[in-house]
Structures are given as C-alpha cells and as structure tokens.
Design a protein around this motif. Structure first.
Motif, PDB file in Angstrom:
ATOM      1  N   PHE A 163      18.360   9.104 -24.348  1.00  0.00           N
ATOM      2  CA  PHE A 163      17.939  10.501 -24.219  1.00  0.00           C
ATOM      3  C   PHE A 163      16.423  10.582 -24.274  1.00  0.00           C
ATOM      4  N   TRP A 164      15.888  11.559 -23.569  1.00  0.00           N
ATOM      5  CA  TRP A 164      14.541  12.021 -23.802  1.00  0.00           C
ATOM      6  C   TRP A 164      14.632  13.463 -24.270  1.00  0.00           C
ATOM      7  N   GLU A 165      13.917  13.770 -25.328  1.00  0.00           N
ATOM      8  CA  GLU A 165      13.819  15.159 -25.746  1.00  0.00           C
ATOM      9  C   GLU A 165      12.967  15.918 -24.726  1.00  0.00           C
ATOM     10  N   LEU A 166      12.999  17.247 -24.786  1.00  0.00           N
ATOM     11  CA  LEU A 166      12.200  18.055 -23.872  1.00  0.00           C
ATOM     12  C   LEU A 166      10.721  17.694 -23.991  1.00  0.00           C
ATOM     13  N   SER A 167      10.257  17.476 -25.213  1.00  0.00           N
ATOM     14  CA  SER A 167       8.856  17.108 -25.422  1.00  0.00           C
ATOM     15  C   SER A 167       8.540  15.750 -24.793  1.00  0.00           C
ATOM     16  N   ASP A 168       9.516  14.836 -24.834  1.00  0.00           N
ATOM     17  CA  ASP A 168       9.336  13.524 -24.206  1.00  0.00           C
ATOM     18  C   ASP A 168       9.181  13.676 -22.701  1.00  0.00           C
ATOM     19  N   PHE A 169      10.066  14.489 -22.115  1.00  0.00           N
ATOM     20  CA  PHE A 169      10.008  14.638 -20.655  1.00  0.00           C
ATOM     21  C   PHE A 169       8.702  15.304 -20.229  1.00  0.00           C
ATOM     22  N   LYS A 170       8.242  16.275 -20.986  1.00  0.00           N
ATOM     23  CA  LYS A 170       6.978  16.930 -20.642  1.00  0.00           C
ATOM     24  C   LYS A 170       5.822  15.937 -20.692  1.00  0.00           C
ATOM     25  N   ARG A 171       5.876  15.019 -21.640  1.00  0.00           N
ATOM     26  CA  ARG A 171       4.858  13.974 -21.733  1.00  0.00           C
ATOM     27  C   ARG A 171       4.938  13.039 -20.528  1.00  0.00           C
ATOM     28  N   PHE A 172       6.162  12.717 -20.142  1.00  0.00           N
ATOM     29  CA  PHE A 172       6.410  11.876 -18.974  1.00  0.00           C
ATOM     30  C   PHE A 172       5.927  12.580 -17.710  1.00  0.00           C
ATOM     31  N   ASP A 173       6.311  13.847 -17.572  1.00  0.00           N
ATOM     32  CA  ASP A 173       5.970  14.623 -16.380  1.00  0.00           C
ATOM     33  C   ASP A 173       4.458  14.742 -16.201  1.00  0.00           C
ATOM     34  N   ALA A 174       3.742  14.768 -17.296  1.00  0.00           N
ATOM     35  CA  ALA A 174       2.292  14.957 -17.242  1.00  0.00           C
ATOM     36  C   ALA A 174       1.563  13.778 -16.606  1.00  0.00           C
ATOM     37  N   VAL A 175       2.196  12.585 -16.605  1.00  0.00           N
ATOM     38  CA  VAL A 175       1.516  11.406 -16.048  1.00  0.00           C
ATOM     39  C   VAL A 175       2.010  11.056 -14.644  1.00  0.00           C
ATOM     40  N   VAL A 176       3.027  11.757 -14.153  1.00  0.00           N
ATOM     41  CA  VAL A 176       3.561  11.479 -12.820  1.00  0.00           C
ATOM     42  C   VAL A 176       2.633  12.120 -11.790  1.00  0.00           C
ATOM     43  N   ASP A 177       1.942  11.285 -11.023  1.00  0.00           N
ATOM     44  CA  ASP A 177       0.975  11.805 -10.065  1.00  0.00           C
ATOM     45  C   ASP A 177       1.446  11.729  -8.614  1.00  0.00           C
ATOM     46  N   ASP A 178       2.662  11.256  -8.396  1.00  0.00           N
ATOM     47  CA  ASP A 178       3.239  11.226  -7.056  1.00  0.00           C
ATOM     48  C   ASP A 178       4.112  12.470  -6.877  1.00  0.00           C
ATOM     49  N   PRO A 179       3.791  13.351  -5.924  1.00  0.00           N
ATOM     50  CA  PRO A 179       4.521  14.618  -5.792  1.00  0.00           C
ATOM     51  C   PRO A 179       6.003  14.456  -5.472  1.00  0.00           C
ATOM     52  N   VAL A 180       6.358  13.440  -4.694  1.00  0.00           N
ATOM     53  CA  VAL A 180       7.778  13.241  -4.352  1.00  0.00           C
ATOM     54  C   VAL A 180       8.576  12.858  -5.596  1.00  0.00           C
ATOM     55  N   TYR A 181       8.068  11.870  -6.320  1.00  0.00           N
ATOM     56  CA  TYR A 181       8.786  11.413  -7.510  1.00  0.00           C
ATOM     57  C   TYR A 181       8.767  12.474  -8.609  1.00  0.00           C
ATOM     58  N   ARG A 182       7.699  13.247  -8.672  1.00  0.00           N
ATOM     59  CA  ARG A 182       7.643  14.308  -9.683  1.00  0.00           C
ATOM     60  C   ARG A 182       8.756  15.326  -9.438  1.00  0.00           C
ATOM     61  N   VAL A 183       8.985  15.682  -8.176  1.00  0.00           N
ATOM     62  CA  VAL A 183      10.076  16.607  -7.845  1.00  0.00           C
ATOM     63  C   VAL A 183      11.424  15.984  -8.185  1.00  0.00           C
ATOM     64  N   ILE A 184      11.602  14.706  -7.859  1.00  0.00           N
ATOM     65  CA  ILE A 184      12.874  14.018  -8.141  1.00  0.00           C
ATOM     66  C   ILE A 184      13.186  14.047  -9.635  1.00  0.00           C
ATOM     67  N   PHE A 185      12.214  13.668 -10.451  1.00  0.00           N
ATOM     68  CA  PHE A 185      12.448  13.605 -11.895  1.00  0.00           C
ATOM     69  C   PHE A 185      12.688  14.990 -12.496  1.00  0.00           C
ATOM     70  N   ASN A 186      11.975  15.993 -12.012  1.00  0.00           N
ATOM     71  CA  ASN A 186      12.181  17.347 -12.521  1.00  0.00           C
ATOM     72  C   ASN A 186      13.543  17.893 -12.109  1.00  0.00           C
ATOM     73  N   LEU A 187      13.944  17.609 -10.900  1.00  0.00           N
ATOM     74  CA  LEU A 187      15.278  18.052 -10.450  1.00  0.00           C
ATOM     75  C   LEU A 187      16.374  17.423 -11.306  1.00  0.00           C
ATOM     76  N   LEU A 188      16.261  16.126 -11.546  1.00  0.00           N
ATOM     77  CA  LEU A 188      17.284  15.440 -12.329  1.00  0.00           C
ATOM     78  C   LEU A 188      17.327  15.949 -13.766  1.00  0.00           C
ATOM     79  N   PHE A 189      16.157  16.146 -14.365  1.00  0.00           N
ATOM     80  CA  PHE A 189      16.113  16.555 -15.771  1.00  0.00           C
ATOM     81  C   PHE A 189      16.568  17.992 -15.964  1.00  0.00           C
ATOM     82  N   TYR A 190      16.165  18.886 -15.075  1.00  0.00           N
ATOM     83  CA  TYR A 190      16.458  20.303 -15.280  1.00  0.00           C
ATOM     84  C   TYR A 190      17.747  20.780 -14.598  1.00  0.00           C
ATOM     85  N   SER A 191      18.391  19.913 -13.831  1.00  0.00           N
ATOM     86  CA  SER A 191      19.656  20.298 -13.183  1.00  0.00           C
ATOM     87  C   SER A 191      20.864  19.572 -13.755  1.00  0.00           C
ATOM     88  N   GLY A 192      20.652  18.342 -14.260  1.00  0.00           N
ATOM     89  CA  GLY A 192      21.776  17.541 -14.729  1.00  0.00           C
ATOM     90  C   GLY A 192      22.551  16.893 -13.594  1.00  0.00           C
TER      91      GLY A 192
END
Length: 352
Positions: A163-192
């Motif tokens: 698991f990643w807590e919400l705070s963990d994912f926000k920390r992860f999201d902050a370093v993702v600088d590729d727009p395609v992968y950033r969308v992929i990871f956000n979709l997976l985390f916030y949609s399930g």
C-alpha cells in the motif's frame, strides 16, 4: 449385488455381472471371503476398476481435459493451465496409466517439486491444478479415488499486498515529470482500475462532462487481445476527481493523433520500470502496479466509504469478496473504533 455364504467352506463368495469401459457385459465369481463386508467391497471395487479405460494415460487425459477446458474458459486461463500441466505434471506422469496412479506417486512428485527452485506459492498452484485434473478423471473416467485425498496439496499460497498512503502517493506524484506516466499513475490510484482495464480504455470511454470513465473490457497482454472483464460486475462507470480528468484531457489535447487505446501501447513491464524509478526518487518503498488499486481501496475504507459502494466501484461481484481481501484494513481500525465508542459512551453518561 449377489453375495452368498458357502456352507461347506464357511466363507462368503460373490457372483455378479458388470460392464467394462466399452459398455460390454461380463460375469465373474470370487470366493473365499471371511467376512461379508469384504465380498461387498470387492464387488464395488471390481466394477469401478472395470469401467476404467486400461489404455488411458495421464498424457491422454491431459489432452482431453485441456480440450474441454478451452471451451469454457478464457484463452489466458487456458494457456496458464496448459503450461503448468505440460511443464510440471507431464514430465513425471505422461505415460502412466490413470488406473495405476497411487498416493505414493503423488508424494514422490511433491518431493521433486520441493527440490526445484519454486516458490511455495507456485508449488501450491501446481498441486491444485493436478488435483483438479484427477477430480475430472473421477467424474468422467471412473477413477475410484483421488490420491490427493491422502497426500493433500503441498505448498502455500501467499499473496503479498503493498500500500501507499495518500501522503505517499502525493510525494510520488510530485517527482513524476513525464506527463503520460503521471496520468497513468493518477488514473490507477484514484480510480482503482486494474492495469488491464486501463490499457483497454479508448478515448470514447472518458466522459469529461461527467468526470467518469466507462469500464467494459480489459487488455490481456499474454494473448495480446481485448477481452471482457473478469465478471459482469466489472462492467461499470467510475467517477474521478475533476483535477485528474483535467490531466487526462490536457494529455489528449497534446497528441497530434490520439492512439485508439491511449494507454495500451505501453507495456506492463515498462510501466513497472518507470514506477520503480520514480518511487526510488521519492524515497518510497516500491510496490506492484496492482498495489495502486489496493492503495485506492485502503484509502476509501479509511475515509469511511460504505463497503458495498467500494465493491461496486472496483468491479467486485459482491461486498463479501471485497471484505475478504481487505479485512485486515478494518482490523487496523480497531483502536479508532474503540475511541469512537468511548466518546459516544461519555456523551451519553455525562451529567446535564
């Protein structure tokens, strides 16, 4: 059943007709049983053995079983079962006749598996598949008993869940600088969504007015095909935060030509590689891609969302399945529940 007592020899004997595996009728007699129950057991066992095809080997049984399995299961499931039987069962049992297989043979096979470099989870899976094959033989080929009833299935299924807590994912999201992968990871985390469901999405599945994603299919990277979801419950509409949908729309607007499946051209291994790279950069423990789905559910549970609503959202057939998978998350809430109950009790008993 024709059981008789022989007065001359003071023993029991049995005389009966039976049909062989080709349906032909025969008759036989067997004498010299000290007890009647022995004669009864002999007749039952004899008839069962007679119905077995003496030429049916485990190899031929596997071929028949796989032909039947393929008609009723998805291609990916068929390929997995076929691979297990061909790599881990047939090398030991291919030429053995079905009627001769005994618990001893299963025990020796299990010992050989333990000598190999297989995980306990893999060994358990091989045992379960072989056990199912022999249950099939009992049902359709008159195998008197499944030797696994004596030996049991060895190995142990272990499902690690990160698991990643919400705070963990926000920390992860902050370093993702590729727009395609950033969308992929956000979709997976916030949609399930499952990764296969994400990879099967088309542009038409996104409703930017309602901020929803329509899930009706999944991508199978083993067969490189689009298939139906795991169950009917997998067909669903999933709501997403407006900010995440805005990220998706912005990404689509950047494409000169939007691919038919915008996230289907990136392989699962490539996504995992990039995910691990950014996790290391964010100084987070690496987790599996599917663990983003677990993180999503864990987040919803901790926010007090009704389990039935969560189950429907992630495409489970029933809330019982969701509870079975995530019951440990609720156990972690025991202390919080106790605090809530204490507060309720104090409010009721406090003086006016």
């Amino acid at each position: 059943m024709a059981i008789y007592y022989d007065q001359k020899f003071k023993t029991w004997y049995v005389k009966f007709k039976y049909k062989d595996w080709q349906g032909k009728t025969h008759a036989t007699t067997k004498r010299g049983f000290k007890f009647k129950r022995e004669a009864v057991a002999y007749e039952a066992d004899y008839k069962m053995q007679a119905q077995q095809n003496p030429t049916l080997t485990i190899g031929k049984l596997v071929t028949e079983y796989l032909d039947d399995y393929k008609l009723n299961r998805k291609e990916s499931s068929y390929r997995n079962i076929k691979r297990i039987l061909e790599l881990h069962v047939l090398p030991f049992f291919k030429d053995m006749q079905l009627g001769s297989i005994q618990p001893y043979h299963i025990k020796m096979w299990q010992k050989e598996l333990k000598k190999g470099e297989y995980s306990d989870s893999s060994i358990k899976t091989y045992n379960v598949v072989f056990n199912t094959l022999l249950n099939y033989a009992m049902k359709y080929h008159g195998l008197p008993a499944n030797p696994f009833k004596v030996t049991g299935t060895t190995g142990k299924i272990t499902k690690s869940m990160g698991f990643w807590e919400l705070s963990d994912f926000k920390r992860f999201d902050a370093v993702v600088d590729d727009p395609v992968y950033r969308v992929i990871f956000n979709l997976l985390f916030y949609s399930g969504l499952r990764i296969g469901e994400l990879m099967a999405l088309t542009v038409e599945d996104f409703d930017f007015r309602k901020n929803t994603v329509s899930v009706s299919k999944q991508y199978n990277d083993i067969t490189d095909t689009i298939t139906s979801p795991k169950s009917a419950a997998g067909i669903r509409s999933v709501s997403l935060p407006a900010s995440v949908m805005a990220m998706v729309k912005d990404l689509f607007d950047r494409f000169y030509v939007i691919p038919e499946r915008p996230f289907g051209y990136i392989g699962r291994k490539g996504i995992k590689f990039v995910m691990d790279k950014y996790a290391e950069r964010a100084e987070l423990r690496p987790i599996k891609i599917h663990d983003l789905r677990h993180s999503h559910v864990s987040m919803l549970i901790k926010q007090g969302i009704n389990i039935a609503a969560i189950s429907k959202r992630i495409g489970h057939a029933s809330p019982a399945i969701t509870l079975g998978i995530y019951s440990h998350v609720y156990k972690n809430e025991d202390e919080h529940i106790a605090e809530v109950l204490d507060n309720i009790r104090e409010e009721k008993t406090s003086p006016i």
